[in-house]
Every structure is written in structure tokens, then in C-alpha cells.
Design an enzyme around this catalytic site. Structure first.
Site, mmCIF file in Angstrom:
data_model
loop_
_atom_site.group_PDB
_atom_site.id
_atom_site.type_symbol
_atom_site.label_atom_id
_atom_site.label_comp_id
_atom_site.label_asym_id
_atom_site.label_seq_id
_atom_site.Cartn_x
_atom_site.Cartn_y
_atom_site.Cartn_z
ATOM 1 N N LYS A 22 -25.337 11.156 62.631
ATOM 2 C CA LYS A 22 -26.269 10.939 61.512
ATOM 3 C C LYS A 22 -25.897 9.659 60.769
ATOM 4 O O LYS A 22 -26.747 8.823 60.482
ATOM 5 C CB LYS A 22 -26.212 12.143 60.563
ATOM 6 C CG LYS A 22 -26.837 11.896 59.212
ATOM 7 C CD LYS A 22 -26.760 13.108 58.322
ATOM 8 C CE LYS A 22 -25.541 13.182 57.452
ATOM 9 N NZ LYS A 22 -25.451 12.203 56.356
ATOM 10 N N ASN A 23 -24.605 9.517 60.472
ATOM 11 C CA ASN A 23 -24.196 8.393 59.623
ATOM 12 C C ASN A 23 -24.201 7.050 60.346
ATOM 13 O O ASN A 23 -24.095 6.001 59.700
ATOM 14 C CB ASN A 23 -22.813 8.659 59.018
ATOM 15 C CG ASN A 23 -22.893 9.680 57.889
ATOM 16 O OD1 ASN A 23 -23.978 10.135 57.537
ATOM 17 N ND2 ASN A 23 -21.751 10.048 57.337
ATOM 18 N N CYS A 116 -25.231 12.877 42.818
ATOM 19 C CA CYS A 116 -25.391 14.056 43.664
ATOM 20 C C CYS A 116 -24.208 14.968 43.414
ATOM 21 O O CYS A 116 -23.311 14.643 42.632
ATOM 22 C CB CYS A 116 -25.519 13.678 45.123
ATOM 23 S SG CYS A 116 -24.014 13.078 45.834
ATOM 24 N N ARG A 121 -21.625 8.464 42.435
ATOM 25 C CA ARG A 121 -22.038 7.636 43.564
ATOM 26 C C ARG A 121 -22.929 6.439 43.170
ATOM 27 O O ARG A 121 -24.105 6.354 43.557
ATOM 28 C CB ARG A 121 -22.699 8.483 44.645
ATOM 29 C CG ARG A 121 -21.771 9.580 45.117
ATOM 30 C CD ARG A 121 -22.313 10.340 46.279
ATOM 31 N NE ARG A 121 -22.171 9.637 47.540
ATOM 32 C CZ ARG A 121 -22.515 10.152 48.711
ATOM 33 N NH1 ARG A 121 -23.028 11.350 48.769
ATOM 34 N NH2 ARG A 121 -22.344 9.467 49.818
ATOM 35 N N VAL A 164 -18.458 2.312 52.511
ATOM 36 C CA VAL A 164 -19.170 2.365 53.787
ATOM 37 C C VAL A 164 -20.578 1.772 53.613
ATOM 38 O O VAL A 164 -20.980 0.841 54.311
ATOM 39 C CB VAL A 164 -19.249 3.833 54.297
ATOM 40 C CG1 VAL A 164 -20.143 3.949 55.515
ATOM 41 C CG2 VAL A 164 -17.853 4.360 54.597
ATOM 42 N N ASP A 305 -15.462 13.689 54.660
ATOM 43 C CA ASP A 305 -16.518 14.567 55.184
ATOM 44 C C ASP A 305 -15.969 15.763 55.969
ATOM 45 O O ASP A 305 -16.737 16.620 56.394
ATOM 46 C CB ASP A 305 -17.493 13.771 56.065
ATOM 47 C CG ASP A 305 -18.411 12.891 55.231
ATOM 48 O OD1 ASP A 305 -18.388 12.995 54.000
ATOM 49 O OD2 ASP A 305 -19.162 12.087 55.822
ATOM 50 N N ILE A 327 -11.611 9.954 47.805
ATOM 51 C CA ILE A 327 -12.850 9.166 47.947
ATOM 52 C C ILE A 327 -13.878 9.538 46.870
ATOM 53 O O ILE A 327 -14.415 8.674 46.192
ATOM 54 C CB ILE A 327 -13.482 9.350 49.351
ATOM 55 C CG1 ILE A 327 -12.453 9.058 50.448
ATOM 56 C CG2 ILE A 327 -14.720 8.466 49.506
ATOM 57 C CD1 ILE A 327 -12.086 7.632 50.680
ATOM 58 N N ARG A 397 -29.704 18.984 56.602
ATOM 59 C CA ARG A 397 -29.674 17.521 56.436
ATOM 60 C C ARG A 397 -28.799 16.865 57.504
ATOM 61 O O ARG A 397 -29.017 15.709 57.851
ATOM 62 C CB ARG A 397 -29.104 17.144 55.058
ATOM 63 C CG ARG A 397 -30.050 17.405 53.913
ATOM 64 C CD ARG A 397 -29.458 16.849 52.625
ATOM 65 N NE ARG A 397 -28.881 15.542 52.869
ATOM 66 C CZ ARG A 397 -27.824 15.049 52.226
ATOM 67 N NH1 ARG A 397 -27.242 15.729 51.294
ATOM 68 N NH2 ARG A 397 -27.359 13.846 52.521
HETATM 69 C C1 UD1 Z 1 -20.749 7.252 53.357
HETATM 70 C C2 UD1 Z 1 -21.177 8.442 54.177
HETATM 71 C C3 UD1 Z 1 -20.617 9.728 53.572
HETATM 72 C C4 UD1 Z 1 -19.118 9.626 53.417
HETATM 73 C C5 UD1 Z 1 -18.730 8.360 52.662
HETATM 74 C C6 UD1 Z 1 -17.222 8.133 52.633
HETATM 75 C C7 UD1 Z 1 -23.294 7.814 55.128
HETATM 76 C C8 UD1 Z 1 -24.774 7.981 55.126
HETATM 77 N N1 UD1 Z 1 -22.634 8.489 54.205
HETATM 78 O O1 UD1 Z 1 -21.307 7.403 52.053
HETATM 79 O O2 UD1 Z 1 -20.960 10.805 54.440
HETATM 80 O O3 UD1 Z 1 -18.635 10.742 52.695
HETATM 81 O O4 UD1 Z 1 -19.321 7.208 53.304
HETATM 82 O O5 UD1 Z 1 -16.718 8.085 53.909
HETATM 83 O O6 UD1 Z 1 -22.756 7.121 55.954
HETATM 84 N N2 UD1 Z 1 -18.775 3.492 45.331
HETATM 85 C C9 UD1 Z 1 -18.922 2.811 44.140
HETATM 86 N N3 UD1 Z 1 -19.895 1.863 44.071
HETATM 87 C C10 UD1 Z 1 -20.707 1.566 45.130
HETATM 88 C C11 UD1 Z 1 -20.534 2.273 46.337
HETATM 89 C C12 UD1 Z 1 -19.552 3.228 46.405
HETATM 90 O O7 UD1 Z 1 -18.205 3.045 43.170
HETATM 91 O O8 UD1 Z 1 -21.574 0.679 44.993
HETATM 92 C C13 UD1 Z 1 -17.706 4.536 45.427
HETATM 93 C C14 UD1 Z 1 -18.293 5.931 45.701
HETATM 94 O O9 UD1 Z 1 -18.679 6.575 44.512
HETATM 95 C C15 UD1 Z 1 -17.122 6.619 46.377
HETATM 96 C C16 UD1 Z 1 -16.463 5.474 47.179
HETATM 97 O O10 UD1 Z 1 -16.922 4.259 46.567
HETATM 98 O O11 UD1 Z 1 -16.214 7.076 45.412
HETATM 99 C C17 UD1 Z 1 -16.839 5.447 48.656
HETATM 100 O O12 UD1 Z 1 -18.228 5.529 48.800
HETATM 101 P P1 UD1 Z 1 -18.988 4.916 50.051
HETATM 102 O O13 UD1 Z 1 -17.980 4.582 51.101
HETATM 103 O O14 UD1 Z 1 -19.886 3.839 49.587
HETATM 104 O O15 UD1 Z 1 -19.846 6.160 50.543
HETATM 105 P P2 UD1 Z 1 -21.347 6.167 51.048
HETATM 106 O O16 UD1 Z 1 -21.643 4.934 51.823
HETATM 107 O O17 UD1 Z 1 -22.246 6.550 49.947
#
Ligand code: UD1
Length: 417
Positions: A22-23, A116, A121, A164, A305, A327, A397
Site C-alpha cells: 500500500k505504502n 489523525c 501529523r 517518508v 507500523d 516516530i 484501508r
Molecule cells: C508514512 C507511512 C506510515 C508510516 C510513517 C512512518 C505512507 C502512506 N505512510 O507516513 O504508514 O507510519 O511513514 O514510517 O507511506 N512530520 C512532521 N512534519 C511533516 C511530516 C512529518 O513533523 O511535514 C513528522 C510526523 O508527525 C511523524 C514523523 O515526522 O512524527 C514521521 O512522519 P512521516 O515519515 O512523514 O510519515 P508519513 O509519510 O505520514
């Protein structure tokens, strides 16, 4: 509302085929917006988030159809630049269309995804990095209004934190930015490597120059391609834990074992027997489970995850264990429900202390997010008697055919409509 009924205490035995990731599929679908040539995608999982992303692309003008399990995307006349709240609110990955829309049109209006269950996030890292490519933006009534008056211009960007989504958004956007972009402190999750392989096949010029740094030279056209998405490593990890927690004997197939080495090493330390073959892992769960300390971290660390799932297993360990969630700030929503099933887990900040020797008891439960929901199913599989899991739309999902796959290996599980 649909529920799952699980009668536990059966040892899982047999083989499970793992679906596409999915990711990895989500950013690849978003990246397809860059192309005006046809894209043929294979191995997409049939899950709700993918359906939502496909609907989002359609709302942007993409022509998409399925033919014999292959998704055919035609973006030759895709022309809309507005991603509505209705489609982005249920799935944070909706923000991933911002990068490609800006790369293609120089402007876009995309809803902010909002918070969420697992934390606030934010998307500040995405936006700050895009602004370094020449994007100006303002937030009005929950929407990012972004434009790049001179088009995207290559730059040197160091992410303040490993993200990510931000890494994916920026890789995609930079593919069409003028000149050279260097991104550093990138996330290096396997799904990002898969996105890069997809983009390179499309003709984008991307090269990893250090472990967490990437160089991208902008191009202005792409090729027609066919691409098969990688396996879902979180689904694979979930079933490995399911086998360990039920003292079962499972072969998890259609995977690349080296991608989930951290997870399999931990399962070995906990006491499971692991047999690795080219495209499968066999796990034999043991009665004696050893407790340990685990902390979640960006890849190649232990994935957040899988945190909820491994916690279920650690509840059954012979000594106390600890999990540090590094995380997401609020990713222990499953703990209260697991405690209702007899677990003794206490939370202090981002640390969970888990008392061992739990004998799970069946209960009626409430799912809160995707991975929390599946952890409740794992605990229900280990418990004697009937458990009911409510709000299973979270599961839909991200897990393809969960009941079917579990039933095939001996679980007694059924959906109640
Ligand atoms: C992706 C994955 C999710 C996984 C996560 C961490 C997908 C669709 N989702 O989510 O399943 O749990 O990586 O491996 O691939 N953050 C900020 N500002 C930002 C972006 C992130 O502060 O602009 C923080 C987030 O709140 C979190 C951390 O950075 O604490 C990591 O988040 P991120 O790696 O961005 O996760 P996602 O891409 O949302």
C-alpha cells in the site's frame, strides 16, 4: 457497521501470499501525474486507501481503468489542480499529489490532511522543502494554495527530520524541476526505493549519492511504462507475528526477505524459529517467548507500523518488555484495548512497559487506527473464546483479504454485516 468475530487459540498453519505494498503504491500513483504517457501498474493491493487515491486521481482528471488486474493510467488530458478535503481527509497520502501537480502545472490547491488518531501529523516539512524549489504558498481555510511563479527550480535541500512523505513529495516534484536537486537526510524506506525505481523506469534522472542523499536532474518528458509494485512488508510482518503469537507454523510468500531483516532478527531473538528462502520466510512460533526492549525508528530500524503487533507478542513473553515509540507521539491507542484483554501495559510518554506472561482473554473491542486494529485481531487469535472487533473500516484501508488469508491458515474469523 461491520464487525469481525474471532474465535481464538488456533495455531495458524500453512502459507500466506503477501499482496503489493500500500505504502509504495500510494506515492507511485501520485507520481503517475507527472506522465502524459500510459502507465501499466501491477501488484496494487485491493484496499480502501488505494481506491481513495485512484478516486483522487480521477477527480484531478486522470483516466484510469483496471484490465486483468493491471491498472492502466492515462494522464494525457489530466488538467485539474484541485484536491478536495473530502478525498484527502481520510488518507494523509493525499498530500502526495501536491509535488507532482506543482511540477506539472506550476500551481495547485490541495487540502491539508488534518490530524489523525496517531498524532498531529503536520506537513510543514513538505511545504518548507517545496518552498526551496521556488514554491510560494499560503494556507487558506484548510487548503494549501501553492504556486511556483518561475516553475520549480532545482536546489539543495536538507530535511530537518526524516519524513517518508516529505521525501516522496520532493523526489517526485524535483523530477521536473529545472537543473539539479540534491535532497539529504532523506527517508530510505523500501517503498521510497520502489518509487525511485518506478520514476527511473519512466525516464527520470535520479541517483542515490549517499545513504540518505539523492541527486535528481530535472527532465521534461517521460516514457510509457509497465511497473510491478513491491510486496507489502508490513503485511508480511503482521502475519509473521500472527504465527508467533499463536505458536503456529506459517510460510509467508511472495516477499524479498532481506527487506525485513530487522523484523526477522527481532522475531528470532524473541524465540521464533525462522527459515529464510529466496522469496519466502517460514516461521515456527514457540511457547517460550523472550521479552526485550524495542524502539521504533526510520528504516532500517524497527517500523512504527509494526509496533502494535509486536507489542501483542511481547505481552506473552517470559519477562517484562519495553517499547519506545520514536516516530509518532500518540501511537499507543491499542494499549487500552489490549489491557481489557488481560494485558498489563503501562504508558509513560512515548514508552510502553509491558508485563509478560499475559494470557489473553476474549472481549468486545474497538479499533482506532489501521495497525492498532490488526493488533487487536492478533490478540484475539491468541485468546480463548470469541472476540468481536468493531470499527473494522480501519483494517480495510490497508489489509487485502485479511479474513480470507487468515481463514486459509486455520483462523476462525468472520465478518458480520
Ligand atoms: C508514512 C507511512 C506510515 C508510516 C510513517 C512512518 C505512507 C502512506 N505512510 O507516513 O504508514 O507510519 O511513514 O514510517 O507511506 N512530520 C512532521 N512534519 C511533516 C511530516 C512529518 O513533523 O511535514 C513528522 C510526523 O508527525 C511523524 C514523523 O515526522 O512524527 C514521521 O512522519 P512521516 O515519515 O512523514 O510519515 P508519513 O509519510 O505520514
Amino acid at each position: 457497521m461491520q464487525k469481525l468475530e474471532v474465535f481464538g487459540a488456533n495455531k495458524l498453519k500453512g502459507e500466506i501470499n503477501i499482496s503489493g505494498s500500500k505504502n509504495a503504491s500510494l506515492p507511485i500513483l501520485a507520481a503517475s501525474l507527472l506522465s502524459s504517457k500510459k502507465i501499466y501498474l501491477k501488484n496494487l493491493p485491493k484496499v480502501k486507501d488505494i481506491e481513495t487515491m485512484i478516486n483522487l486521481l480521477k477527480s484531478l482528471g486522470s483516466k484510469i481503468k483496471f484490465e486483468k488486474k493491471i491498472l492502466i493510467i492515462d494522464n494525457s488530458s489530466q488538467n485539474k489542480k484541485f484536491a478536495s478535503y473530502n478525498l484527502v481527509k481520510t488518507m494523509r497520502a493525499g498530500i502526495l499529489v501536491l509535488g507532482p501537480l506543482l511540477a506539472k502545472f506550476g500551481n495547485a490547491k490541495v487540502s491539508l490532511p488534518g490530524g489523525c488518531a496517531i498524532g498531529t501529523r503536520p506537513v510543514n516539512i513538505h511545504l518548507k522543502a517545496l518552498s526551496k524549489l521556488g514554491v510560494k504558498y499560503k494556507i487558506v481555510q484548510g487548503y494549501v494554495h501553492a504556486n511556483a511563479p518561475k516553475g520549480l527550480i532545482g536546489s539543495k535541500i536538507r530535511f530537518s527530520k526524516i519524513s517518508v512523505g516529505a521525501t516522496e513529495n520532493l523526489i517526485i516534484a524535483s523530477c521536473f524541476a529545472k537543473g539539479k536537486t540534491i535532497l539529504s537526510n532523506c527517508a530510505i524506506e523500501p517503498e521510497i526505493k520502489d518509487l525511485v525505481s518506478f520514476l527511473k523506469k519512466m525516464g527520470c534522472k535520479i541517483e542515490w549519492i549517499k545513504k540518505r542523499s539523492i541527486k535528481i536532474i530535472g527532465v521534461n518528458h517521460t516514457n510509457e511504462i509497465s511497473y510491478s509494485v513491491m510486496f507489502d512488508r508490513i503485511e508480511a510482518g503482521t502475519y509473521l507475528v500472527a504465527a508467533a503469537v499463536t505458536e503456529g507454523n506459517l510460510k509467508v510468500k511472495n516477499i524479498k526477505p532481506s527487506v525485513i531483516k530487522t523484523e526477522t532478527e527481532i522475531l528470532k531473538k524473541i524465540g521464533s524459529k525462522i527459515i529464510i528462502k529466496k522469496k519466502e520466510i517460514q516461521i515456527i512460533g514457540k511457547k517460550k517467548i523472550k521479552g526485550m526492549r524495542i524502539k521504533t525508528a526510520p528504516y532500517p530500524g524497527f517500523p512504527t507500523d509494526l509496533q502494535a503487533q509486536i507489542m501483542v507478542l511481547l505481552c506473552k513473553a517470559n519477562i517484562n518488555s519495553q517499547i519506545k515509540e520514536d516516530i509518532f507521539e500518540n501511537r499507543f491507542m491499542h494499549v487500552a484495548e489490549l489491557n481489557r484483554m488481560g494485558a498489563q501495559i503501562s504508558i509513560k510518554g512515548n514508552q510502553a512497559s509491558i508485563k509478560g506472561n499475559t494470557i489473553f482473554k476474549s472481549a468486545e473491542l474497538m479499533a482506532t487506527d489501521l495497525r492498532a486494529s490488526v493488533s487487536l485481531i492478533l490478540a484475539a487469535l491468541a485468546a480463548d473464546g470469541k472476540s468481536i472487533i468493531n470499527r473494522i473500516y480501519h483494517l480495510d484501508r490497508g489489509y487485502e483479504n485479511l479474513e480470507k488469508k487468515l481463514k486459509k491458515v486455520g483462523a476462525r474469523i468472520k465478518r458480520i454485516y
